[in-house]
Motif scaffolding. Structure first.
Motif, PDB file in Angstrom:
ATOM      1  N   GLU A 239      82.898  52.318   5.096  1.00 18.98           N
ATOM      2  CA  GLU A 239      81.975  53.014   5.991  1.00 18.98           C
ATOM      3  C   GLU A 239      81.707  52.221   7.264  1.00 18.98           C
ATOM      4  O   GLU A 239      81.150  52.755   8.223  1.00 18.98           O
ATOM      5  CB  GLU A 239      80.653  53.288   5.269  1.00 18.98           C
ATOM      6  CG  GLU A 239      80.770  54.226   4.083  1.00 18.98           C
ATOM      7  CD  GLU A 239      79.435  54.496   3.432  1.00 18.98           C
ATOM      8  OE1 GLU A 239      78.438  53.851   3.835  1.00 18.98           O
ATOM      9  OE2 GLU A 239      79.369  55.345   2.529  1.00 18.98           O
ATOM     10  N   TYR A 265      89.754  59.813   2.423  1.00 14.10           N
ATOM     11  CA  TYR A 265      88.415  59.243   2.615  1.00 14.10           C
ATOM     12  C   TYR A 265      87.640  60.033   3.669  1.00 14.10           C
ATOM     13  O   TYR A 265      86.906  59.461   4.476  1.00 14.10           O
ATOM     14  CB  TYR A 265      88.536  57.775   3.030  1.00 14.10           C
ATOM     15  CG  TYR A 265      89.256  56.913   2.019  1.00 14.10           C
ATOM     16  CD1 TYR A 265      88.664  56.576   0.806  1.00 14.10           C
ATOM     17  CD2 TYR A 265      90.546  56.449   2.269  1.00 14.10           C
ATOM     18  CE1 TYR A 265      89.324  55.789  -0.127  1.00 14.10           C
ATOM     19  CE2 TYR A 265      91.220  55.657   1.345  1.00 14.10           C
ATOM     20  CZ  TYR A 265      90.604  55.333   0.149  1.00 14.10           C
ATOM     21  OH  TYR A 265      91.263  54.554  -0.777  1.00 14.10           O
ATOM     22  N   ARG A 266      87.813  61.329   3.658  1.00 12.18           N
ATOM     23  CA  ARG A 266      87.248  62.170   4.719  1.00 12.18           C
ATOM     24  C   ARG A 266      85.731  62.070   4.830  1.00 12.18           C
ATOM     25  O   ARG A 266      85.166  62.307   5.899  1.00 12.18           O
ATOM     26  CB  ARG A 266      87.648  63.633   4.500  1.00 12.18           C
ATOM     27  CG  ARG A 266      87.019  64.296   3.286  1.00 12.18           C
ATOM     28  CD  ARG A 266      87.353  65.784   3.258  1.00 12.18           C
ATOM     29  NE  ARG A 266      88.744  66.018   2.913  1.00 12.18           N
ATOM     30  CZ  ARG A 266      89.378  67.160   3.134  1.00 12.18           C
ATOM     31  NH1 ARG A 266      88.745  68.158   3.713  1.00 12.18           N
ATOM     32  NH2 ARG A 266      90.638  67.313   2.772  1.00 12.18           N
ATOM     33  N   GLU A 267      85.052  61.736   3.745  1.00 11.62           N
ATOM     34  CA  GLU A 267      83.593  61.691   3.767  1.00 11.62           C
ATOM     35  C   GLU A 267      83.054  60.490   4.537  1.00 11.62           C
ATOM     36  O   GLU A 267      81.918  60.513   5.013  1.00 11.62           O
ATOM     37  CB  GLU A 267      83.049  61.666   2.334  1.00 11.62           C
ATOM     38  CG  GLU A 267      83.425  62.876   1.495  1.00 11.62           C
ATOM     39  CD  GLU A 267      82.884  64.169   2.076  1.00 11.62           C
ATOM     40  OE1 GLU A 267      81.805  64.121   2.702  1.00 11.62           O
ATOM     41  OE2 GLU A 267      83.533  65.217   1.913  1.00 11.62           O
ATOM     42  N   ILE A 268      83.861  59.439   4.679  1.00 11.03           N
ATOM     43  CA  ILE A 268      83.343  58.214   5.295  1.00 11.03           C
ATOM     44  C   ILE A 268      84.199  57.696   6.446  1.00 11.03           C
ATOM     45  O   ILE A 268      83.745  56.856   7.222  1.00 11.03           O
ATOM     46  CB  ILE A 268      83.194  57.083   4.246  1.00 11.03           C
ATOM     47  CG1 ILE A 268      84.534  56.797   3.564  1.00 11.03           C
ATOM     48  CG2 ILE A 268      82.132  57.437   3.226  1.00 11.03           C
ATOM     49  CD1 ILE A 268      84.482  55.619   2.597  1.00 11.03           C
ATOM     50  N   LYS A 307      89.206  67.021  12.927  1.00  9.99           N
ATOM     51  CA  LYS A 307      88.760  65.642  12.808  1.00  9.99           C
ATOM     52  C   LYS A 307      89.808  64.598  13.196  1.00  9.99           C
ATOM     53  O   LYS A 307      89.454  63.456  13.486  1.00  9.99           O
ATOM     54  CB  LYS A 307      88.309  65.371  11.360  1.00  9.99           C
ATOM     55  CG  LYS A 307      87.143  66.235  10.910  1.00  9.99           C
ATOM     56  CD  LYS A 307      85.895  65.985  11.750  1.00  9.99           C
ATOM     57  CE  LYS A 307      84.719  66.790  11.212  1.00  9.99           C
ATOM     58  NZ  LYS A 307      83.495  66.567  12.018  1.00  9.99           N
TER      59      LYS A 307
END
Length: 375
Positions: A239, A265-268, A307
């Motif tokens: 992160e 790791y799209r969430e972070i 993204k």
């Protein structure tokens, strides 16, 4: 001033040039009814890139930003993603999967001929804000609208290719009697690697490898590839890292790998910039991006477009160094730089290139790495 150039309406010609300059895609304007105008991609399976462009154009802060205008997302039984913008006089629908843009409404021709050009001009920076349509139409304006509709209908009826008017002929491919559905599955020539197939090192192994590269070392492509994707895996999973990538050339397999880590790791994951020229070695980056999208599911394609591809920067300067970097929360940038390429040939056993790994302050990284490429 004439509203026709080279036998077609100026607005239609401007739309074609606008789209081609941004995506290298070809489109045509379809006016089949008095209440609907469609801007249709000519490519048989449609264009996700075109769909994303239309959304970016509409949501531009000078046009119809999401903070001021209502947008809705529609998903039907076939998982076709649509973005719907409702304005006072028209409804604009963008199909993110095919790139089709449709404008619907009683006064759609009037709205289109009066205001659509300004929407494009705002996105291009020619205007600061799009011209807002009037709320009330006079009787004279309605009569003019009806006349314009009839004129446009007659124009397209007279100029549409005779062969395309035959029953059962696809306007996308007049040599075929069958229109291939945009929902058909495209065979994958290159499978996205599973986690078990990704030969990544542990953090301890990464630290051990990179510690030997501060003064620089000549490595074969296979070793470079393993370090490269191990660093990407480590940085994407943190992160505290913002990732930048720069390369004078890239191919489908390498860009697929990059997208794989970002999706994993799209969430972070935090992406700062991806610097790749629009064209290199006779290859267009747009073509590579299209081929990459084919390797992913529809939902992942949307993530990649929104993204990842939106973080692409296109250097005009010629450069030969290739690097990946990670900026941490303390303002320190770790950089893996090489004289090789992030391509299949660059990652081959027969390829040997100089590889250097260093850490520096963010301002030093910008002055020594990013700015010389982008200025």
């Amino acid at each position: 001033m004439s509203s026709f150039t080279n036998g077609e309406p100026v607005i239609e010609q401007n739309i074609k040039e606008f789209i081609y300059s941004k995506t290298r895609e070809c489109v045509f304007v379809d006016i089949q009814t008095t209440s609907s105008i469609k801007i249709v991609p000519k490519i048989k399976h449609g264009s996700i890139v075109l769909g994303i462009l239309w959304v970016k154009v509409l949501q531009h802060h000078g046009n119809y930003p999401v903070t001021k205008y209502p947008y809705k997302k529609k998903i039907d039984s076939k998982s076709v993603y649509e973005i719907v913008l409702s304005l006072e006089d028209v409804v604009i629908i963008v199909n993110l999967k095919t790139g089709l843009l449709e404008i619907k409404g009683r006064f759609v021709i009037e709205w289109f001929t009066r205001y659509f050009q300004s929407v494009l001009n705002v996105y291009d920076g020619i205007l600061k804000e799009t011209c807002k349509p009037e709320k009330i139409y006079t009787e004279i304006e309605v009569k003019h609208l009806d006349r314009d509709i009839e004129t446009n209908k007659q124009y397209y009826a007279n100029n549409w290719p005779d062969e395309a008017l035959k029953d059962g002929v696809s306007v996308f491919n007049v040599s075929s009697n069958v229109l291939t559905s945009v929902d058909s599955e495209v065979p994958l020539e290159l499978q996205v690697p599973d986690e078990k197939d990704l030969d990544v090192m542990t953090q301890e192994e990464v630290d051990e490898q990179t510690s030997t590269l501060a003064p620089g070392s000549v490595l074969d492509g296979v070793t470079l590839h393993r370090i490269w994707r191990s660093l990407l895996n480590a940085w994407c999973s943190s992160e505290n890292c913002s990732i930048s990538i720069a390369t004078p050339r890239i191919d489908v397999p390498s860009l697929v790998e990059i997208c794989h880590f970002f999706i994993k790791y799209r969430e972070i994951v935090k992406i700062c910039a991806i610097c790749i020229p629009m064209q290199f070695d006779g290859t267009k980056l747009g073509v590579i991006k299209q081929d990459v999208l084919k390797e992913f599911s529809s939902s992942d394609q949307i993530f990649i477009e929104y993204k990842i591809f939106t973080q692409f920067l296109y250097p005009l300067n010629t450069f030969k160094v290739t690097f990946i970097s990670s900026l941490n929360k303390d303002g320190i940038v770790d950089v893996l730089a090489t004289s090789g390429d992030f391509t299949k040939s660059g990652f081959s056993k027969k390829s040997s290139n100089l590889v250097v790994y260093n850490s520096m302050r963010e301002d030093e990284f910008k002055s020594k790495y990013l700015n010389p490429i982008m200025d």
